[in-house]
Design an enzyme around this catalytic site. Sequence first.
Site, PDB file in Angstrom:
ATOM      1  N   HIS B   7     -10.527 -31.858  81.525  1.00  0.00           N
ATOM      2  CA  HIS B   7      -9.300 -31.690  82.314  1.00  0.00           C
ATOM      3  C   HIS B   7      -8.275 -30.862  81.561  1.00  0.00           C
ATOM      4  O   HIS B   7      -8.362 -30.692  80.347  1.00  0.00           O
ATOM      5  CB  HIS B   7      -8.672 -33.048  82.697  1.00  0.00           C
ATOM      6  CG  HIS B   7      -8.195 -33.871  81.543  1.00  0.00           C
ATOM      7  ND1 HIS B   7      -8.991 -34.786  80.894  1.00  0.00           N
ATOM      8  CD2 HIS B   7      -7.002 -33.922  80.902  1.00  0.00           C
ATOM      9  CE1 HIS B   7      -8.306 -35.363  79.915  1.00  0.00           C
ATOM     10  NE2 HIS B   7      -7.087 -34.848  79.903  1.00  0.00           N
ATOM     11  N   HIS B  79      -1.873 -30.470  77.399  1.00  0.00           N
ATOM     12  CA  HIS B  79      -3.070 -30.432  76.557  1.00  0.00           C
ATOM     13  C   HIS B  79      -4.294 -30.061  77.373  1.00  0.00           C
ATOM     14  O   HIS B  79      -4.261 -30.031  78.604  1.00  0.00           O
ATOM     15  CB  HIS B  79      -3.282 -31.763  75.813  1.00  0.00           C
ATOM     16  CG  HIS B  79      -3.648 -32.935  76.661  1.00  0.00           C
ATOM     17  ND1 HIS B  79      -2.721 -33.842  77.151  1.00  0.00           N
ATOM     18  CD2 HIS B  79      -4.846 -33.375  77.119  1.00  0.00           C
ATOM     19  CE1 HIS B  79      -3.342 -34.783  77.846  1.00  0.00           C
ATOM     20  NE2 HIS B  79      -4.628 -34.523  77.858  1.00  0.00           N
ATOM     21  N   GLU B 130      -7.642 -32.304  73.162  1.00  0.00           N
ATOM     22  CA  GLU B 130      -8.225 -33.648  73.196  1.00  0.00           C
ATOM     23  C   GLU B 130      -9.741 -33.496  73.260  1.00  0.00           C
ATOM     24  O   GLU B 130     -10.252 -32.641  74.004  1.00  0.00           O
ATOM     25  CB  GLU B 130      -7.714 -34.393  74.444  1.00  0.00           C
ATOM     26  CG  GLU B 130      -8.251 -35.821  74.557  1.00  0.00           C
ATOM     27  CD  GLU B 130      -7.743 -36.552  75.813  1.00  0.00           C
ATOM     28  OE1 GLU B 130      -7.209 -35.894  76.728  1.00  0.00           O
ATOM     29  OE2 GLU B 130      -7.917 -37.782  75.883  1.00  0.00           O
TER      30      GLU B 130
END
Lengths: 134, 134
Positions: B7, B79, B130
Amino acid sequence: MLGKLNHVAIAVPDLEKASALYRDTLGAKVSAPQALPEHGVTVVFIELDNTKVELLEPLGEGSPIAGFLSKNPDGGMHHICYEVADIMAARDRLKADGARILGDGKPKIGAHGKPVLFLHPKDFAGTLVELEQV
Amino acid sequence: MLGKLNHVAIAVPDLEKASALYRDTLGAKVSAPQALPEHGVTVVFIELDNTKVELLEPLGEGSPIAGFLSKNPDGGMHHICYEVADIMAARDRLKADGARILGDGKPKIGAHGKPVLFLHPKDFAGTLVELEQV
């Protein structure tokens, strides 16, 4: 209206260093750099299993990412590109909803040779959004 | 090492407004808001054909995105999350290459119930990365 996420573009001050980081440290599939003088950038594609990330380095005078990098000298996420089936229909719907299209509001031929539009970050949660007709 | 792009997270000051924008103006499939008090955010998922975008709004005191929004009051890309098959192997490789892991360097259970790590933006072209084990 929105189809796939075509790419996320990350502006970088040093394309060779960023490419090495993705290739060697993160173990991703990284293309050779490709100069796109008509777009004012040199680009490297990070090929992921479902989409791609594009690393952009300024090329030549007046690069469209020069201002972003002067504000973000380490680099950073510059824009997100969504695919649409019909860019003129997308534009008309956006305009009807009051969203601002950057430039003269006419699709241009983007870095992948397809019609693109950029939408005003102020209208899209602070995010520069590119729409690409595929 | 890198698998799919899991994502892209966009921090927003007003989740209802941003959801309406993606649903009504951009015509995307948008989930109901989901409060994740243990992560200090309320999240809405934009389901695209190949991945998802997460809209994040601060929840409660000391939200991890509060600082970002005070610097970027309109919101912005916060992010990017990549999938990895083995997060401990990924961590060891990153550390061996001198990349900094945020926090104590141990994977935490992320917003999707899976082990995650965050990497230092200074080491990743100004981008908060991430990694999520899937």
